[in-house]
Design an enzyme around this catalytic site. Structure first.
Site, PDB file in Angstrom:
ATOM      1  N   LYS A 211      65.482  24.512  36.539  1.00  0.00           N
ATOM      2  CA  LYS A 211      65.382  25.883  35.860  1.00  0.00           C
ATOM      3  C   LYS A 211      63.864  26.025  35.708  1.00  0.00           C
ATOM      4  O   LYS A 211      63.379  24.991  35.316  1.00  0.00           O
ATOM      5  CB  LYS A 211      66.379  26.169  34.939  1.00  0.00           C
ATOM      6  CG  LYS A 211      66.207  25.086  33.369  1.00  0.00           C
ATOM      7  CD  LYS A 211      65.150  26.026  32.547  1.00  0.00           C
ATOM      8  CE  LYS A 211      64.495  24.766  31.705  1.00  0.00           C
ATOM      9  NZ  LYS A 211      63.083  25.344  31.001  1.00  0.00           N
TER      10      LYS A 211
ATOM     11  N   HIS B 142      58.955  26.340  42.481  1.00  0.00           N
ATOM     12  CA  HIS B 142      60.226  26.298  42.624  1.00  0.00           C
ATOM     13  C   HIS B 142      60.762  27.112  44.011  1.00  0.00           C
ATOM     14  O   HIS B 142      61.360  26.686  44.842  1.00  0.00           O
ATOM     15  CB  HIS B 142      61.253  26.641  41.515  1.00  0.00           C
ATOM     16  CG  HIS B 142      61.287  25.631  40.256  1.00  0.00           C
ATOM     17  ND1 HIS B 142      61.800  25.804  39.405  1.00  0.00           N
ATOM     18  CD2 HIS B 142      60.568  24.469  40.180  1.00  0.00           C
ATOM     19  CE1 HIS B 142      61.599  24.693  38.558  1.00  0.00           C
ATOM     20  NE2 HIS B 142      60.900  23.820  39.031  1.00  0.00           N
TER      21      HIS B 142
END
Lengths: 331, 331, 331, 331
Positions: free
Chosen positions: B93, B75
């Site tokens: 997330k 990420h």
């Protein structure tokens, strides 16, 4: 990919056009409406052609199917025109306000053998589908009684009511169709009462705003329908199916499941979804997909003009029962 | 029309890609996945390009924004790569499992000034939006206590759990975000207990399956979270907001409102929607639209990497509380 | 027929006296209260004797059992006096505010061997009984988490609060007892937060109005309790029991099941039953009958002073946790 | 203190006798039943006298009021005997199965001027009282439609059915009374359908097991009643009152509010209270108190023999409607 023409650019026409444009199994080719502006505006938004004459839309070579959302008194003519042109048809309810015209139309449509579906949208609501599925699965045994509550949020404009055909044919016709579908048998007798407790001047139209119906099938299954043109708490649409092994109920829909507790209200919920365009948004989509799927698979239409004729017949019987104060036998 | 690249063609990537393809405000340009087959199959279905290297998708001139749905440990790198290339970012997330890496990333992203949104989907669920709206409208006065119940239908595969970062960072992180958002204040203290009552071998991973948290803000607002990796009755997602003038509750969602009465069951309903892809289908759509709207209007992102960092921090505090048996102050 | 003396003619004493007078298995002999008027008025209404000194009631030969509803600081002395006189005892909670005094009292009461029951009324609510029954029947498998919400309708008078022992020992003590009973295991660790969001001046009493607790048992079962001294929507009493095979929830009680739909409210219900005397009216009756039945059958009391001591211990641990910001081990 | 004789020691007699014995405003003096054993056993349990001849109970000087719970065909004679003896009367429904006998009895009872109450227990259910209160308070504006669902858990024994007078007079009579009471106006027209879908051999008794009724008042208010002798899910008793400003609904009662979630059931509740003795336990108590209060205050009885006559009339009209297939005007 079914290529579609939508006839009529009013509130229902807009729904069907948008659903056709968004469907993976359809392309929206043209929208027709005598009010050229309405058609043009809708066509522009959805990226298709616009015409003012519905017959011009029907006759286009790049149209496979037409969805009829025009005023009731044009339904029969447009269905027949489309069917004669070999186009599949999805037509809004009712077939017609006159049972004889409806009978003639149904006969010709059946003779033509073109796929024609009548748009009783409530059969395609997820709750309705679950009710029917559970009945078919035998979850509640044999159906004994069906209770349908159907109340609109408010009286339509007088101008609408004048051409509506009366509450039984305009509003309750949906409930007559649901009654037949949920009973799984044809009602053979109809009794009804009706009154004007919302708007007394409806007597001038020979119309009513509040009614109750009871019907019975040959085998003794029963159905009650209650309707009112005005419910201050919103669009009320409930079904109860009572059977030999259980009962099924659905509830009205709300935007979310949130419940509220305050000093003034305990456990209150958000208002009901208003009105049919919002309440039955999923049903309109599912209805169109069912039409497209039946077309694609060459299978019988899930709702036919004959179904529309039967609902109209029950409405006629109810009107006669109110007039005569008698139980009316359904021919 | 925002032109979008989706990085990662797993179950979340598929959702985002389909939503981007269907949105009126976006066009899906390319899908990237190291497993070329996954990307190609998804691209074919949705009518866009496929590449195997995410960096190739990011660098394309016809891409305005990237949606990052790759494994957690990529990420930070992909957000930074996209932001450095001037592309807007919507990232799943968590930011990262490591708070220091998250801090560094957040600092650089803020310095770059590119619009970056963190994908806490639950904030966009219609029920959540109504809860927040009602709080903001003052319907329940000052928030005093928030209670979040969050249970998954079943334990994920061991292989997933090994790389998940543990239940607090993997599962409860959503609830930490909702807690901050619904409290409207930052928790300053965290206490937690955790156990293994579903699967005792999780001790080998130093992980837990069942936990409870309590947190308090500076002004004395409190929040409780309970989680379990397994609930036989399905995916359980409930919020309770108690305030000085009332209380709000939401309920789990079911496919329809039908209730059933039989000799064995009274008033039972259909099973809960399973799992998050189904339960939060509307939320994923609304989340993407919120991202696109903020981009279009040049307004701040509704959820930022900083929000992701804060949720991660709370998860770290909870883990420390379990380890030390102490209340942990949030820096 | 058990012959009963009720000590204390306050609001709880009145309830117990009326229930004793109405029970088929008891006769109310005498009511004692230092405020002679209160005792006389109650006695007159229920047709029994009145005395001002509780010891005079205890010592009467025609009294088999005493129900202690006097102020908390007299509980230990009166229990011991009655037990020494060989009278069975039903004593209101708590045993005492001081754990050491409670320990000493429990030890002497156990040594005396007289039947003594502590009045944790909530265990006898029909909903509680059904929850416990369903757990015992294995309906939800192994209990994993218990969640208790317990909010009073409004802050008691300051004068009451001064002598209450604080919210944990006065109000939450009921919830600590329910936690032990529903978990079916002893909590071994307690964590708590508490604040003053209703009435900030409670700091002068070193007391709180809003709190959250989490506890865990040796085997990893967890319990959360939340309390608040004020809920504008009424007396809120809910339990959730989550287990390996299901979940049980109860709801608050209302006078009737009527639901209301208007233009302003959808599906709202009548207000919750207020306050404990009304909400737990059935529980108080069932509690007394359980006491009488255990006496008659010579079986162990369903709730003992030891249970009262354990709840007090958990309250002490919670207070310490708030003070120290640590998890407190239960000895 | 009203001194009471209970005539009939069957299941309803037992309820009334126990309530009279427990009431603060009554004392139970004597129970009468031709089956001496039934009377003696009940009298022994409740501490009163027993006689076999009801007239002996009526004539006692120490009896102020009689409660008539004997078979239907004795109601008229015993009411008249008691009234002539100057005793107040609470008589179980129906007045009689024959409208002419009922008319004669009502006329004589009115002439005698003695207080006589007919025992339509459902009016005294807490839910019914709240419905009526809310209507009277104007909460839902003008009543437009009333919907009554009334289903028994199972078919009574054939022997009972033979003397029952048929489903309309035996079972639906309660609903006819509730219809009048909730409408607040007299129905002027009745339509009904009836069938045998539970037990086809009821045709031998000229009776039915399943029915639907619709009625209308002069001003256009409408009422629907549905009944069935068998509902596998239990004793189903629901009311819906729809008005110009809202709607009221009640729900069936269950022992507790506990809801259950398992892998097989979602949100299911405990079974409905079965049967009328349990479901209407509170109503029977409140009914007796209403009788005693009216007596004590010298005020009109809340339900009169005339009310019983009207309900019987509606039942007669419904039977005629089924027979003739016509709407029947109520004289």
């Amino acid at each position: 990919m079914t290529r579609i023409a939508v006839l009529g650019a009013g509130r229902i026409g807009k729904i069907h056009a948008a659903n056709a444009a968004a469907s993976r199994h359809a392309s929206l080719v043209v929208v027709a409406d005598p009010f050229g502006d309405a058609a043009r505006s809708l066509a522009e938004q959805l990226g298709c052609d616009a015409v003012s004459n519905p017959l011009d839309a029907i006759s286009r070579a790049d149209v496979d199917a037409v969805i009829i959302c025009t005023p009731t008194d044009t339904h029969v003519d447009l269905m027949l025109a489309a069917a004669r042109a070999g186009k599949a048809v999805l037509c809004e309810k009712p077939v017609d306000l006159d049972i004889k015209r409806a009978d003639t139309a149904v006969a010709e449509l059946e003779a033509l053998g073109v796929p024609v579906m009548l748009a009783f949208n409530r059969r395609f609501d997820p709750s309705s589908i679950e009710l029917r599925r559970a009945i078919d699965a035998g979850d509640i045994g044999d159906v004994r009684q069906v209770i349908i509550s159907s109340r609109d949020p408010g009286l339509p404009p007088l101008d609408y009511l004048k051409h509506s055909g009366g509450i039984f044919k305009d509003m309750t016709i949906h409930d007559f169709d649901m009654a037949r579908w949920l009973l799984g048998e044809e009602p053979v007798s109809v009794m009804a009462v009706a009154s004007r407790v919302v708007e007394s001047t409806l007597s001038e139209l020979d119309d009513f705003d509040t009614l109750m119906v009871i019907m019975q099938t040959e085998s003794g299954k029963q159905c009650h329908i209650n309707c009112c043109r005005e419910a201050v708490y919103g669009y009320d649409q409930r079904f109860e199916i009572f059977g030999s092994r259980g009962m099924l109920l659905n509830e009205n829909l709300r935007p979310t499941t949130v419940r509220r507790y305050t000093a003034e209200q305990t456990e209150s919920r958000q208002p009901l979804l208003n009105f049919f365009l919002e309440r039955y948004a999923d049903a309109y989509r599912a209805e169109l997909e069912a039409f497209l799927t039946a077309l694609r698979d060459g299978r019988p239409m899930p709702v036919t003009p004959k179904d529309g004729r039967q609902a109209l017949k029950l409405a006629d019987c109810a009107v006669e029962s109110v007039r005569t104060g008698r139980m009316v036998k359904v021919d």
